[in-house]
Design a protein around this motif. Structure first.
Motif, PDB file in Angstrom:
ATOM      1  N   THR A  96     129.718  -4.274  78.695  1.00 27.67           N
ATOM      2  CA  THR A  96     129.472  -3.238  80.466  1.00 27.67           C
ATOM      3  C   THR A  96     130.651  -2.756  80.814  1.00 27.67           C
ATOM      4  N   TYR A  97     131.242  -3.729  81.005  1.00 28.07           N
ATOM      5  CA  TYR A  97     132.928  -2.927  82.056  1.00 28.07           C
ATOM      6  C   TYR A  97     133.176  -2.141  80.727  1.00 28.07           C
ATOM      7  N   VAL A  98     133.722  -2.630  79.522  1.00 29.41           N
ATOM      8  CA  VAL A  98     134.392  -1.459  78.539  1.00 29.41           C
ATOM      9  C   VAL A  98     132.538  -0.171  78.678  1.00 29.41           C
ATOM     10  N   MET A  99     132.226   0.222  78.015  1.00 36.08           N
ATOM     11  CA  MET A  99     131.645   1.295  77.947  1.00 36.08           C
ATOM     12  C   MET A  99     131.679   2.788  79.428  1.00 36.08           C
ATOM     13  N   THR A 100     131.404   1.527  80.385  1.00 30.71           N
ATOM     14  CA  THR A 100     131.928   2.497  82.118  1.00 30.71           C
ATOM     15  C   THR A 100     133.131   2.621  81.933  1.00 30.71           C
ATOM     16  N   LEU A 101     133.864   1.572  81.952  1.00 26.99           N
ATOM     17  CA  LEU A 101     135.220   2.204  82.334  1.00 26.99           C
ATOM     18  C   LEU A 101     135.432   3.775  81.401  1.00 26.99           C
ATOM     19  N   LEU A 102     134.883   3.091  79.874  1.00 24.22           N
ATOM     20  CA  LEU A 102     135.678   4.801  79.087  1.00 24.22           C
ATOM     21  C   LEU A 102     134.541   5.616  79.681  1.00 24.22           C
ATOM     22  N   ALA A 103     133.248   5.762  80.156  1.00 19.58           N
ATOM     23  CA  ALA A 103     132.328   7.011  80.568  1.00 19.58           C
ATOM     24  C   ALA A 103     132.647   7.091  81.802  1.00 19.58           C
ATOM     25  N   GLY A 104     132.800   6.091  83.063  1.00 18.50           N
ATOM     26  CA  GLY A 104     133.148   6.463  84.014  1.00 18.50           C
ATOM     27  C   GLY A 104     131.625   6.443  84.992  1.00 18.50           C
ATOM     28  N   THR A 105     130.945   5.678  84.354  1.00 19.58           N
ATOM     29  CA  THR A 105     129.409   5.843  85.324  1.00 19.58           C
ATOM     30  C   THR A 105     128.835   4.824  84.493  1.00 19.58           C
ATOM     31  N   GLY A 106     128.116   3.995  85.349  1.00 16.35           N
ATOM     32  CA  GLY A 106     127.823   2.599  85.027  1.00 16.35           C
ATOM     33  C   GLY A 106     126.249   3.338  83.965  1.00 16.35           C
ATOM     34  N   HIS A 107     126.070   4.058  84.410  1.00 11.95           N
ATOM     35  CA  HIS A 107     124.205   4.660  83.544  1.00 11.95           C
ATOM     36  C   HIS A 107     124.509   4.260  82.097  1.00 11.95           C
ATOM     37  N   THR A 108     125.580   4.249  81.386  1.00  7.49           N
ATOM     38  CA  THR A 108     125.802   3.732  80.418  1.00  7.49           C
ATOM     39  C   THR A 108     125.326   1.978  79.974  1.00  7.49           C
ATOM     40  N   ALA A 109     125.209   1.505  81.135  1.00  7.51           N
ATOM     41  CA  ALA A 109     124.542   0.231  80.595  1.00  7.51           C
ATOM     42  C   ALA A 109     123.208   0.147  80.338  1.00  7.51           C
ATOM     43  N   TYR A 110     122.405   1.410  81.045  1.00  8.17           N
ATOM     44  CA  TYR A 110     120.532   1.004  80.449  1.00  8.17           C
ATOM     45  C   TYR A 110     120.931   0.815  78.740  1.00  8.17           C
ATOM     46  N   SER A 111     121.315   1.512  78.031  1.00  9.64           N
ATOM     47  CA  SER A 111     120.819   1.011  76.391  1.00  9.64           C
ATOM     48  C   SER A 111     121.192  -0.416  76.628  1.00  9.64           C
ATOM     49  N   THR A 112     122.416  -0.794  77.188  1.00 13.50           N
ATOM     50  CA  THR A 112     122.449  -2.488  76.060  1.00 13.50           C
ATOM     51  C   THR A 112     121.398  -2.848  77.087  1.00 13.50           C
ATOM     52  N   LEU A 113     121.311  -2.811  78.621  1.00  9.63           N
ATOM     53  CA  LEU A 113     120.885  -3.896  79.061  1.00  9.63           C
ATOM     54  C   LEU A 113     118.936  -4.497  77.947  1.00  9.63           C
ATOM     55  N   PRO A 114     118.348  -3.813  77.122  1.00  6.32           N
ATOM     56  CA  PRO A 114     117.454  -4.390  76.443  1.00  6.32           C
ATOM     57  C   PRO A 114     117.595  -5.995  75.313  1.00  6.32           C
ATOM     58  N   VAL A 115     118.874  -4.963  74.750  1.00  4.74           N
ATOM     59  CA  VAL A 115     119.276  -5.934  74.116  1.00  4.74           C
ATOM     60  C   VAL A 115     120.133  -7.211  74.216  1.00  4.74           C
ATOM     61  N   ILE A 116     120.546  -7.369  75.767  1.00  3.06           N
ATOM     62  CA  ILE A 116     121.394  -8.254  76.103  1.00  3.06           C
ATOM     63  C   ILE A 116     119.897  -9.150  76.218  1.00  3.06           C
ATOM     64  N   ALA A 117     119.109  -8.859  77.075  1.00  2.00           N
ATOM     65  CA  ALA A 117     117.682  -9.869  76.896  1.00  2.00           C
ATOM     66  C   ALA A 117     117.405  -9.940  76.266  1.00  2.00           C
ATOM     67  N   GLU A 118     116.862  -9.454  74.860  1.00  2.00           N
ATOM     68  CA  GLU A 118     116.207  -9.766  73.624  1.00  2.00           C
ATOM     69  C   GLU A 118     116.848 -11.436  73.224  1.00  2.00           C
ATOM     70  N   VAL A 119     118.668 -10.887  73.015  1.00  2.00           N
ATOM     71  CA  VAL A 119     119.756 -11.907  72.563  1.00  2.00           C
ATOM     72  C   VAL A 119     119.352 -13.008  73.223  1.00  2.00           C
ATOM     73  N   ALA A 120     119.117 -12.949  74.513  1.00  2.00           N
ATOM     74  CA  ALA A 120     119.523 -14.008  75.722  1.00  2.00           C
ATOM     75  C   ALA A 120     118.251 -14.838  75.269  1.00  2.00           C
ATOM     76  N   LYS A 121     117.258 -14.378  75.254  1.00  4.02           N
ATOM     77  CA  LYS A 121     115.913 -15.099  75.167  1.00  4.02           C
ATOM     78  C   LYS A 121     115.715 -15.492  73.461  1.00  4.02           C
ATOM     79  N   GLU A 122     115.587 -14.823  72.762  1.00  2.00           N
ATOM     80  CA  GLU A 122     115.842 -15.609  71.010  1.00  2.00           C
ATOM     81  C   GLU A 122     116.530 -16.530  70.742  1.00  2.00           C
ATOM     82  N   ASN A 123     117.724 -16.887  71.762  1.00  2.00           N
ATOM     83  CA  ASN A 123     118.715 -18.268  71.860  1.00  2.00           C
ATOM     84  C   ASN A 123     118.337 -19.443  72.911  1.00  2.00           C
TER      85      ASN A 123
END
Length: 433
Positions: A96-123
């Motif tokens: 999320t840091y790198v995506m925001t760094l490149l895009a200049g907006t923190g709203h890019t994090a939306y698309s990765t949050l479901p993946v983060i939640a799912e991977v954490a839960k699975e493990n």
């Protein structure tokens, strides 16, 4: 009258927090109306430069999303997260840091949050740990992004002091990323383990927890990779041009196109090239989620920054007189001031635009730069869109907002991260400036 005016400002901000999303900007406009027509104050400066930068950057990001570029980046991010799931508390904020760094907006994090939640839960990892620091990383990276409005505006304020755009980035990028990584270590110990969480156990027994290990992947659009390449090259062009016109480098003297305008031009060119070469329908850009979020951010900045400028501008002499001696003795208090201001103004760019000119009149530039990360305290009130999205996407219930409002899983990591970033910057800034 000062207390009445302050009550109006705080009241408008409170109303905005209750309305949420774009309502924050609307409430700010209401506050300006009361302060000016109601209490006779002069209206403050409208942050036009900040709004135009956000609009142009969001236009390019939205074009990249329509072309499939964001999906492509999320696909890469998912591969990274699933490759080392045990290290997700470190990998998630890095992504999320790198995506925001490149895009200049923190709203890019939306698309990765479901993946983060799912991977954490699975493990069997408590999802609140990676989700909390991932959201914080997406906010603090704004103060290190070459194309964020906050960085661009602040670098403009620093130019008269002989501090260039690259100097600012050379301080902000390493200190903010280091702070995020150290905070990630701490996050590994926050909250009980998932298998001991009573709410998770209740949901598990009720059959409310699902595992989706074999999710169907979307077919990648043909122009996805090209759109990312075009956007990345436009960012490189921004950095190179800003360096060339910098007074420290001086490759281009008396530039016809100033830095702010150059960023807008390069971003609009990027959007145009993506539209042409990736063969997308430009009308679809208006419906992209990033475009909607970005335009909402513009209205929020317009309302709250205008409100803040109206109040601060009317009392700037008194503020400088009262704060001058205190900041001379305790310069780190500037970071505390920016922390609470950004919590209310709801925007890194709006806080920078409203307070940094006054701050630079009171403290040396090194202190201002070191305190810059503190404009990212948007997590204090649990109303910011990415924060709420993280709560909604964690079906285990580990990422939840407490009854006391401030007792949510983002508060402690966010406060620690900003404190570390400011401390690191106070060490690094004197070496570079």
């Amino acid at each position: 009258m000062l207390w009445v005016q302050l009550a109006v400002v705080l009241g408008a901000i409170f109303l905005g927090a209750r309305l949420g999303s774009i309502g924050v900007g609307f409430a700010g406009g209401m506050g300006v109306l009361v302060l000016t027509l109601g209490l006779g104050m002069e209206p403050g400066a409208i942050p036009v430069d900040v709004i135009l930068i956000i609009m142009s950057v969001i236009g390019a990001v939205a074009a990249m999303q329509v072309a499939g570029g964001l999906d492509y980046l999320v696909e890469l991010a998912e591969k990274i997260l699933r490759s080392k799931p045990k290290y997700i508390t470190f990998l998630a904020p890095t992504v999320t840091y790198v995506m925001t760094l490149l895009a200049g907006t923190g709203h890019t994090a939306y698309s990765t949050l479901p993946v983060i939640a799912e991977v954490a839960k699975e493990n069997g990892i408590r999802p609140s740990r990676p989700l909390s620091i991932a959201v914080i990383a997406s906010q603090i990276a704004i103060t290190a992004s070459p194309v964020s409005a906050a960085v661009v505006v602040f670098s403009g304020f620093l130019e008269p002091y002989g501090i260039g755009y690259l100097n600012l980035l050379a301080i902000c990028i390493p200190t903010s990323f280091a702070a995020v990584m150290v905070t990630a270590v701490i996050c590994n110990f926050l909250g009980v383990d998932l298998d001991k969480d009573s709410i998770y156990q209740e949901r598990l027994k009720a059959g409310q927890i699902t595992l989706r290990e074999n999710k169907a992947r979307r077919e990648r659009k043909k122009g996805a990779g090209l759109s990312v390449a075009i956007f990345a090259l436009s960012i490189l062009a921004v950095v190179l041009y800003a360096t060339a016109i910098s007074g420290n480098v001086g490759l281009i003297e008396n530039p016809v196109l100033p830095r702010d305008s150059a960023i807008m031009v390069f971003m609009m060119i990027a959007a145009g090239l993506i539209t042409i070469f990736c063969k997308i329908d430009s009308a679809n850009i208006l419906n992209a989620q990033t475009f909607k979020s970005g335009m909402s951010a513009c209205v929020c900045v317009l309302g709250v920054a205008w409100l803040g400028n109206t109040f601060v501008g009317a009392h700037i002499d008194s503020i400088q007189a009262l704060a001058g001696d205190v900041l001379n003795s305790y310069p780190w208090l500037l970071a505390v001031t920016l922390f609470f201001a950004s919590m209310l103004l709801y925007s890194q760019a709006a806080t920078t635009r409203a307070l940094m000119p006054a701050a630079l009149a009171l403290v040396d530039p090194v202190t201002a730069i070191a305190s810059f990360a503190a404009v990212s305290a948007l997590f204090v009130l649990p109303t910011y869109p990415t924060l709420l999205a993280a709560v909604e996407m964690d079906e285990t219930g580990s990422t939840r907002i407490g009854k006391l409002v401030f007792n949510h899983p983002f508060f402690l990591p966010g406060t620690i991260c900003i404190a570390l970033c400011v401390a690191f910057a106070f060490v690094l800034a004197p070496m570079i400036v």
